[in-house]
Design a protein around this motif. Structure first.
Motif, short mmCIF file in Angstrom:
data_model
loop_
_atom_site.label_atom_id
_atom_site.label_comp_id
_atom_site.label_asym_id
_atom_site.label_seq_id
_atom_site.Cartn_x
_atom_site.Cartn_y
_atom_site.Cartn_z
N ALA A 1 32.59 -25.49 -6.52
CA ALA A 1 31.33 -24.75 -6.38
C ALA A 1 31.00 -23.99 -7.66
CB ALA A 1 31.42 -23.80 -5.19
N MET A 2 32.02 -23.45 -8.32
CA MET A 2 31.80 -22.74 -9.58
C MET A 2 31.26 -23.68 -10.65
SD MET A 2 34.57 -20.58 -11.88
CE MET A 2 35.56 -22.06 -12.22
N VAL A 3 31.85 -24.87 -10.75
CA VAL A 3 31.40 -25.85 -11.74
C VAL A 3 29.99 -26.34 -11.40
CG1 VAL A 3 31.85 -28.14 -12.72
CG2 VAL A 3 33.74 -26.55 -12.35
N LYS A 4 29.73 -26.56 -10.12
CA LYS A 4 28.39 -26.98 -9.68
C LYS A 4 27.34 -25.95 -10.07
CE LYS A 4 25.73 -29.84 -7.31
NZ LYS A 4 25.50 -31.24 -7.73
N GLN A 5 27.69 -24.69 -9.94
CA GLN A 5 26.75 -23.63 -10.31
C GLN A 5 26.45 -23.67 -11.81
OE1 GLN A 5 28.09 -19.47 -10.21
NE2 GLN A 5 26.23 -18.97 -9.06
N LEU A 6 27.48 -23.95 -12.62
CA LEU A 6 27.26 -24.03 -14.07
C LEU A 6 26.34 -25.19 -14.43
CD1 LEU A 6 30.68 -23.24 -15.79
CD2 LEU A 6 28.56 -21.92 -15.90
N GLU A 7 26.40 -26.27 -13.65
CA GLU A 7 25.51 -27.41 -13.89
C GLU A 7 24.05 -26.99 -13.89
OE1 GLU A 7 25.92 -30.91 -11.52
OE2 GLU A 7 28.09 -30.68 -11.34
N ALA A 8 23.72 -26.04 -13.02
CA ALA A 8 22.34 -25.57 -12.95
C ALA A 8 22.09 -24.41 -13.91
CB ALA A 8 22.01 -25.14 -11.52
N GLU A 9 23.09 -23.54 -14.05
CA GLU A 9 22.91 -22.30 -14.82
C GLU A 9 22.72 -22.55 -16.31
OE1 GLU A 9 22.52 -18.17 -15.05
OE2 GLU A 9 22.85 -19.35 -13.23
N LEU A 10 23.58 -23.36 -16.91
CA LEU A 10 23.51 -23.53 -18.36
C LEU A 10 22.26 -24.27 -18.82
CD1 LEU A 10 27.25 -24.12 -19.34
CD2 LEU A 10 25.87 -22.05 -19.55
N PRO A 11 21.91 -25.41 -18.22
CA PRO A 11 20.67 -26.07 -18.65
C PRO A 11 19.43 -25.21 -18.44
CG PRO A 11 22.05 -27.61 -17.45
CD PRO A 11 22.67 -26.25 -17.28
N SER A 12 19.40 -24.43 -17.35
CA SER A 12 18.23 -23.59 -17.09
C SER A 12 18.08 -22.51 -18.15
CB SER A 12 18.31 -22.95 -15.71
OG SER A 12 19.35 -21.98 -15.65
N ARG A 13 19.21 -22.01 -18.66
CA ARG A 13 19.15 -21.00 -19.72
C ARG A 13 18.72 -21.60 -21.05
NH1 ARG A 13 23.29 -16.06 -19.09
NH2 ARG A 13 23.30 -15.91 -16.82
N ALA A 14 18.99 -22.89 -21.22
CA ALA A 14 18.66 -23.55 -22.49
C ALA A 14 17.22 -24.04 -22.53
CB ALA A 14 19.61 -24.72 -22.73
N GLU A 15 16.57 -24.09 -21.36
CA GLU A 15 15.23 -24.69 -21.32
C GLU A 15 14.21 -23.93 -22.15
OE1 GLU A 15 14.28 -24.99 -17.22
OE2 GLU A 15 15.46 -26.80 -16.90
N GLY A 16 14.41 -22.62 -22.33
CA GLY A 16 13.42 -21.83 -23.03
C GLY A 16 13.59 -21.80 -24.53
N THR A 17 14.41 -22.68 -25.13
CA THR A 17 14.70 -22.60 -26.56
C THR A 17 13.92 -23.63 -27.36
OG1 THR A 17 16.64 -24.02 -26.21
CG2 THR A 17 17.00 -21.66 -26.18
N ALA A 18 12.75 -24.04 -26.89
CA ALA A 18 11.89 -24.96 -27.65
C ALA A 18 11.00 -24.16 -28.58
CB ALA A 18 11.05 -25.80 -26.71
N LEU A 19 10.95 -24.58 -29.86
CA LEU A 19 10.14 -23.89 -30.86
C LEU A 19 9.34 -24.90 -31.66
CD1 LEU A 19 12.74 -21.40 -32.41
CD2 LEU A 19 10.77 -20.75 -31.03
N GLU A 20 8.17 -24.47 -32.11
CA GLU A 20 7.43 -25.28 -33.07
C GLU A 20 7.84 -24.83 -34.47
OE1 GLU A 20 2.89 -26.30 -34.56
OE2 GLU A 20 3.21 -25.38 -32.57
N VAL A 21 8.42 -25.75 -35.21
CA VAL A 21 8.93 -25.44 -36.55
C VAL A 21 8.35 -26.45 -37.53
CG1 VAL A 21 10.98 -25.16 -38.00
CG2 VAL A 21 11.06 -24.49 -35.59
N ALA A 22 7.54 -25.97 -38.47
CA ALA A 22 6.94 -26.82 -39.51
C ALA A 22 6.25 -28.05 -38.90
CB ALA A 22 7.98 -27.24 -40.53
N GLY A 23 5.57 -27.84 -37.79
CA GLY A 23 4.83 -28.93 -37.16
C GLY A 23 5.66 -29.82 -36.26
N HIS A 24 6.93 -29.50 -36.07
CA HIS A 24 7.82 -30.28 -35.20
C HIS A 24 8.23 -29.41 -34.00
CE1 HIS A 24 8.31 -33.42 -38.26
NE2 HIS A 24 8.44 -32.43 -39.14
N ILE A 25 8.67 -30.06 -32.93
CA ILE A 25 9.20 -29.35 -31.78
C ILE A 25 10.72 -29.39 -31.85
CG2 ILE A 25 9.34 -29.21 -29.27
CD1 ILE A 25 6.63 -28.46 -30.44
#
Length: 370
Positions: free
Chosen positions: A260-284
């Protein structure tokens, strides 16, 4: 992007017992695992002479309330009593008392030995057992508390203030890992934000890690990392409670189980990473764990340019000095500004020359959109 939910994420594992099972669960989901045992493989050392003396003290007078806190501790005590020829007497003695159990593991052992608990909290937290007792008239009551690897002397003192006579039985004491070097290495990675999560399956493991971090002068850095970027993943509420004194937020599953702990990490880590998209020099630019994607295409970066990118991403668009970038480089990297220049050059080779801007006499910055 990989279909494995934890691909690109680095997870620290502090368990000694059942570590192979946990590591396998994480690696099957794509995680890179850093194993650093916080405790001994056989952490529960029993002082036979002290336990025998405590057992005789318990048997010396009737017990009104018995509090069982761990299954392994209770089983170890009853097994030791059998070796001394005292098991039958001890079980009968405790069986005449009101038995409170902290959680399902201690309940399981209680019933296996023919006893029956009267009450156990749904939370599995010792604090709730204390709350249950504090709400009652304890004047003149004799309470025996089986300790769970760490001293419960403060809890015993609090109950004595309510008029109870309290004795604690220390079945075992938890001991640290035989080799502390892996833990020191993990602490460095936590402080540098080079791991995305660290798992804990026992409260003493939290205490052991924080003690090691204190001894190396990195306690504040570790606490800051857990408060901001690194997930403290605990197997259950008891382990999570050990972080409260440090002001560290933690996550734990509804059921206190490894899977259950590992299953929770499956959802927790990707969800925290989803907001790290940036536009940099015309690229995503998108970060998913340790994966770097530019316009949806993965970019492979070696440790030095990856460390520079992480430092530039702390405040996207802000200037980071060469000195600060040098401090961010992995240990073992040549300690000069030339090393920074080489790492920046390799980062530009991966992302494109326009993505990282030089700010004369100040340092470097990501070319983020205004």
């Amino acid at each position: 992007m990989s279909e494995l939910p934890l691909a690109g994420f680095r997870v620290g594992v502090t368990a000694a017992r059942r570590a192979e099972e946990q590591i396998a669960l994480l690696e099957r989901r794509g995680a890179e695992v850093v194993h650093a045992p916080a405790l001994s493989v056989d952490p529960n050392r029993i002082d036979e002479a002290a336990l025998l003396a405590a057992t005789r003290q318990v048997l010396a007078a009737p017990v009104d309330i018995f509090v069982a806190t761990t299954g392994i501790g209770l089983k170890s005590w009853f097994t030791a009593a059998e070796r001394w020829g005292l098991q039958e007497r001890l079980l009968a003695h405790l069986g005449a008392a009101e038995i409170l159990a902290r959680g399902p593991k201690s309940v399981g052992v209680i019933r296996r030995f023919g006893l029956r608990e009267l009450w156990a909290p749904e939370s599995e937290e010792f604090e709730d057992v204390l709350g249950h007792l504090r709400g009652r008239d304890l004047a003149g009551r004799r309470i025996v508390v089986q300790e769970h690897g760490q001293s419960l002397s403060m809890a015993a003192h609090a109950l004595r203030r309510l008029g109870a006579s309290v004795e604690t039985v220390a079945v075992y004491r938890v001991e640290g890992a035989e080799d502390p070097e892996p833990m020191f290495g993990l602490i460095e990675q936590i402080a540098a934000r080079r791991v995305h999560a660290v798992t804990f399956t026992a409260a003493p493991a939290v205490a052991a890690m924080m003690a090691a971090a204190t001894s190396t002068g990195q306690r504040d850095d570790v606490v800051s990392a857990f408060q901001a970027d690194v997930v403290a993943s605990c197997v259950g509420p008891v382990t999570a409670a050990a972080f409260e004194m440090w002001g560290v937020p933690s996550v734990y599953p509804d059921r206190s189980r490894l899977a259950a702990m590992v299953k929770q990490l499956e959802a927790e880590l990707p969800s925290r990473a989803e907001g790290t998209a940036l536009e940099v020099a015309g690229h995503i630019l998108l970060l998913h764990g340790d994966q770097v994607l530019l316009d949806g295409v993965e970019v492979k970066l070696s440790p030095a340019p990856a460390a520079v990118l992480q430092a530039l991403l702390v405040n996207p668009g802000s200037v980071v000095s060469r000195r600060d970038l040098l401090a961010a480089l992995p240990s073992g990297t040549a300690g000069s500004e030339h090393a920074v220049e080489m790492a920046v050059a390799r980062l530009r080779a991966g992302l494109g020359t326009r993505c990282v801007q030089t700010v004369v006499k100040r340092g470097y910055r990501l070319a983020t959109a205004p």
